[in-house]
Write a protein that holds these residues in place. Structure first.
Motif, mmCIF file in Angstrom:
data_model
loop_
_atom_site.group_PDB
_atom_site.id
_atom_site.type_symbol
_atom_site.label_atom_id
_atom_site.label_comp_id
_atom_site.label_asym_id
_atom_site.label_seq_id
_atom_site.Cartn_x
_atom_site.Cartn_y
_atom_site.Cartn_z
ATOM 1 N N PRO A 152 0.827 -1.209 0.000
ATOM 2 C CA PRO A 152 0.000 0.000 0.000
ATOM 3 C C PRO A 152 0.861 1.258 0.000
ATOM 4 N N GLY A 153 0.439 2.264 -0.768
ATOM 5 C CA GLY A 153 1.193 3.513 -0.827
ATOM 6 C C GLY A 153 0.889 4.277 -2.092
ATOM 7 N N ILE A 154 1.622 5.374 -2.262
ATOM 8 C CA ILE A 154 1.487 6.224 -3.437
ATOM 9 C C ILE A 154 2.695 5.989 -4.349
ATOM 10 N N TYR A 155 2.434 5.813 -5.642
ATOM 11 C CA TYR A 155 3.490 5.469 -6.591
ATOM 12 C C TYR A 155 3.432 6.378 -7.818
ATOM 13 N N ARG A 156 4.586 6.436 -8.496
ATOM 14 C CA ARG A 156 4.652 7.071 -9.809
ATOM 15 C C ARG A 156 4.981 5.997 -10.836
ATOM 16 N N LEU A 157 4.252 6.006 -11.942
ATOM 17 C CA LEU A 157 4.468 5.056 -13.020
ATOM 18 C C LEU A 157 4.947 5.821 -14.249
ATOM 19 N N THR A 158 6.092 5.417 -14.767
ATOM 20 C CA THR A 158 6.710 6.143 -15.883
ATOM 21 C C THR A 158 6.907 5.208 -17.065
ATOM 22 N N SER A 159 6.409 5.625 -18.226
ATOM 23 C CA SER A 159 6.674 4.879 -19.456
ATOM 24 C C SER A 159 7.963 5.407 -20.072
ATOM 25 N N SER A 160 8.793 4.492 -20.506
ATOM 26 C CA SER A 160 10.089 4.860 -21.053
ATOM 27 C C SER A 160 10.438 3.886 -22.161
ATOM 28 N N GLY A 161 11.284 4.328 -23.057
ATOM 29 C CA GLY A 161 11.716 3.463 -24.139
ATOM 30 C C GLY A 161 12.685 4.175 -25.050
ATOM 31 N N PRO A 162 13.395 3.438 -25.883
ATOM 32 C CA PRO A 162 14.366 4.058 -26.783
ATOM 33 C C PRO A 162 13.720 5.128 -27.662
ATOM 34 N N GLY A 163 14.337 6.290 -27.690
ATOM 35 C CA GLY A 163 13.862 7.377 -28.530
ATOM 36 C C GLY A 163 12.676 8.136 -27.983
ATOM 37 N N ARG A 164 12.251 7.829 -26.774
ATOM 38 C CA ARG A 164 11.068 8.469 -26.202
ATOM 39 C C ARG A 164 11.441 9.379 -25.033
ATOM 40 N N VAL A 165 10.734 10.459 -24.898
ATOM 41 C CA VAL A 165 10.786 11.264 -23.684
ATOM 42 C C VAL A 165 9.915 10.574 -22.645
ATOM 43 N N ASP A 166 10.442 10.345 -21.463
ATOM 44 C CA ASP A 166 9.684 9.652 -20.417
ATOM 45 C C ASP A 166 8.383 10.397 -20.110
ATOM 46 N N LYS A 167 7.367 9.614 -19.789
ATOM 47 C CA LYS A 167 6.086 10.199 -19.404
ATOM 48 C C LYS A 167 5.618 9.549 -18.114
ATOM 49 N N THR A 168 5.311 10.370 -17.100
ATOM 50 C CA THR A 168 5.002 9.872 -15.759
ATOM 51 C C THR A 168 3.549 10.121 -15.405
ATOM 52 N N GLU A 169 2.908 9.082 -14.852
ATOM 53 C CA GLU A 169 1.582 9.201 -14.236
ATOM 54 C C GLU A 169 1.808 9.200 -12.726
ATOM 55 N N GLY A 170 1.596 10.334 -12.079
ATOM 56 C CA GLY A 170 1.905 10.476 -10.659
ATOM 57 C C GLY A 170 0.731 10.164 -9.753
ATOM 58 N N ASN A 171 1.066 9.951 -8.469
ATOM 59 C CA ASN A 171 0.071 9.775 -7.413
ATOM 60 C C ASN A 171 -0.924 8.652 -7.700
ATOM 61 N N VAL A 172 -0.370 7.498 -8.047
ATOM 62 C CA VAL A 172 -1.186 6.296 -8.220
ATOM 63 C C VAL A 172 -1.254 5.609 -6.861
ATOM 64 N N GLU A 173 -2.450 5.577 -6.286
ATOM 65 C CA GLU A 173 -2.610 5.030 -4.929
ATOM 66 C C GLU A 173 -2.934 3.544 -4.996
ATOM 67 N N VAL A 174 -2.198 2.791 -4.195
ATOM 68 C CA VAL A 174 -2.430 1.361 -4.078
ATOM 69 C C VAL A 174 -2.960 1.077 -2.686
ATOM 70 N N VAL A 175 -4.113 0.365 -2.614
ATOM 71 C CA VAL A 175 -4.768 0.042 -1.348
ATOM 72 C C VAL A 175 -4.773 -1.476 -1.186
ATOM 73 N N ALA A 176 -4.475 -1.933 0.024
ATOM 74 C CA ALA A 176 -4.426 -3.366 0.297
ATOM 75 C C ALA A 176 -5.744 -4.028 -0.068
ATOM 76 N N GLY A 177 -5.663 -5.146 -0.783
ATOM 77 C CA GLY A 177 -6.833 -5.917 -1.143
ATOM 78 C C GLY A 177 -7.630 -5.339 -2.290
ATOM 79 N N GLN A 178 -7.163 -4.243 -2.883
ATOM 80 C CA GLN A 178 -7.906 -3.619 -3.965
ATOM 81 C C GLN A 178 -7.045 -3.541 -5.230
#
Length: 581
Positions: free
Chosen positions: A89-115
């Motif tokens: 459980p917690g708050i996470y950032r998810l970033t897509s990355s790859g060759p030739g790409r500028v990284d793109k981040t989805e911030g404040n993704v909340e994870v809740v136990a059991g959900q």
């Protein structure tokens, strides 16, 4: 772990095998620990129209630890773009990355136990650079592509990226932005160097011709100290490594993994580089007292894959009694593994172990620890300065160890072939070259070390490594010298060394505007038997953009001259050194 005296201890390890996606690791650890206090992120990577999932990874970072130290997982999207991971459980950032790409981040993704938490990531489109470069024969050679930030970047500026191509016609992903792009192939070719602007979702073209401007007829080049994934401290895979070797213009190198014998020629064939590259099987033997390379090698049947050449003597209880010394290990390499060339690597450590003093000589060394039974001395190891004073001291004592220079490269960022060996061969064609001819050339000192220039040097028709006799004492000796370098390499000096490493000729060179920087005869007096060594380089210029920051320098092995009529070379002996009391 602490082990008590006369006691024992044990520990368990969980070994997880997956497909590179951290979801396997996370779920396996949670199952092993019976941890159900977790939530699940279920996501989708949704590329924009005209884009694909090629090369995309999703990096998961927590928001508790400092940036750079907060990575939790790397996730690989499935063919439909989906990905998932079990997370605390917690708050996470998810970033897509790859060759030739500028990284793109989805911030404040909340994870809740059991959900389950749903998230969609739309990655930025990559930019692409379409390279179509041939050589002056119309072939498409291997090449290296160097990207430096901004237009008109200084040649020795830091690189943003290095791309090695087995054939110099490919489309490679590049992050959008302005770049100075250089296409190169070692020190015998001119450059293709252009300003380019890379745009997301678009393809930018770069064309040109790599001119083979330096005449290297009768010569091939090789790096004799190269590591890849089979060494414990290197990571480049076999196909990648042979591509890098060929792209740097190396033709007959020796791959020398630490304490294991691995044939890289099948990788050459797998990538299709036979016309450009022939790899010789060697190994770096790595005991604590110093390292040495040996080649060519075969692996004796029944020996273990790793550390099969022993470092230590063991008794019947497998307790180490003593270490083997270099003379013994050289003998193992020759008798058991077929080695014809033994090269002392980065020899400063071995000299320190021996207690070698260049002013005193080898007579003071312990014969159990020292032997002259080796062919080559790696005077230069991954840098343009080396142990030349020690090498000259051996020459003064009549010990003609062939000077070599190698990269000791363990990754693509430590340039292969900086410096490199350039040696006499009966053919210029790597595909038909016989490794035995290279071995014979190194054993006969027909080698020069180059970080840029190429030196042709002869006396009375004898070239590098040769012996001239029949001259009278006091006779002038004519050194016929030609120095070449591609136009992007600056050369501003020429030196000649003789007995005791004394500089007997020193000339400042002015730019010629051509590949040939010096072509003349240098006449020197020889009052006694003498060796002559030629060096050319630059007092300050570097090898950027091919190897930014690396100094320009080339130096030959000697030509020996007999002037007392006895048909032999009489070494001068070590110079007399007066020690202050």
């Amino acid at each position: 772990m602490k082990v008590p005296a006369n006691g024992q201890a044990s520990y368990d390890r969980l070994f997880i095998v997956g497909d590179g996606d951290a979801r396997f690791v996370l779920s396996a650890i949670n199952a092993y620990d019976a941890n159900d206090d977790v939530g699940t992120v279920n996501g989708t990577v949704a590329p924009l129209a005209g884009d694909s999932l090629e090369g995309i990874k999703v990096f998961v970072q927590d928001t508790v630890r400092p940036p750079g130290k907060n990575y939790v997982a790397v996730l690989l999207p499935q063919p439909d773009g989906s990905f998932s991971a079990e997370l605390d459980p917690g708050i996470y950032r998810l970033t897509s990355s790859g060759p030739g790409r500028v990284d793109k981040t989805e911030g404040n993704v909340e994870v809740v136990a059991g959900q389950s938490t749903e998230v969609t990531i739309v990655p930025n489109k990559p930019g692409r650079l379409a390279i179509d470069v041939d050589d002056d024969n119309g072939d498409t050679p291997p090449c290296k592509v160097t990207l430096q930030s901004g237009h008109d970047a200084p040649p020795n500026a830091d690189e943003d990226d290095l791309v090695y191509l087995a054939a110099c016609n490919a489309v490679v992903p590049v992050r959008p932005g302005d770049y100075t792009v250089t296409v190169s192939r070692g020190f015998e070719y001119e450059l293709v160097r252009e300003n380019v602007t890379i745009t997301a979702g678009a393809e930018t073209e770069l064309t040109g011709t790599l001119e083979h401007s330096v005449d290297s007829t009768g010569l091939l080049s090789g790096d004799f100290h190269v590591h890849a994934v089979f060494s414990f401290d290197a990571h480049d895979l076999g196909p990648e490594r042979v591509t890098q070797l060929a792209a740097e213009g190396l033709e007959l190198p020796v791959v020398t993994e630490h304490d294991v014998q691995v044939d890289f020629q099948p990788y050459v064939e797998e990538v299709g580089l036979e016309a450009w590259l022939h790899v010789v099987l060697g190994s770096e033997i790595s005991p604590t007292i110093g390292h040495f390379n040996a080649w060519p090698l075969f692996h004796p049947e029944g020996r273990p894959d790793y550390y099969s050449l022993p470092f230590e003597v063991y008794d019947d209880t497998m307790t180490a009694i003593r270490r083997y010394e270099f003379p013994e290990m050289f003998e193992f390499a020759r008798n058991d593994y077929g080695a014809q060339i033994v090269q002392i690597n980065h020899p400063g450590g071995y000299f320190a172990y021996l207690g070698y003093d260049k002013d005193v000589g080898v007579g003071a060394l312990d014969p159990d620890e020292w032997t002259a039974d080796f062919e080559a001395l790696e005077v230069f190891t991954g840098r343009p300065t080396g142990l030349t004073a020690e090498w000259f001291s051996f020459l003064d004592q009549g010990l003609a160890f062939t000077m070599t220079g190698n990269s000791d490269s363990h990754s693509r960022w430590k340039r292969l072939g900086s410096p490199r060996n350039v040696f006499a061969m009966p053919t210029d064609d790597p595909e038909t070259a016989d490794a035995q001819d290279m071995i014979d050339a190194i054993a006969a000192h027909r080698n020069q070390v180059s970080a840029g220039p190429l030196i042709s040097f002869s006396i009375d028709g004898e070239s590098i490594g040769g012996f001239v006799t029949g001259l009278d004492a006091g006779t002038d000796v004519d050194l016929d010298i030609v120095v070449q370098a591609p136009l992007w390499i600056d050369v501003d000096y020429l030196k000649v060394y003789s007995n005791h490493g004394t500089v007997v000729y020193d000339e400042s060179l002015t730019p010629t505007g051509t590949v040939v920087r010096f072509d003349d005869t240098v006449t020197l007096a020889a009052g006694e038997d003498a060796y002559f060594v030629v060096e050319a380089g630059h007092t300050s210029a570097k090898l950027g953009p091919v190897d930014p920051g690396f100094a320009v320098r080339a130096i030959t092995n000697p030509i020996w001259v007999d002037v007392d009529g006895n048909g032999e070379f009489d070494p001068p002996g070590l110079p007399v050194v007066i020690f202050d009391e």
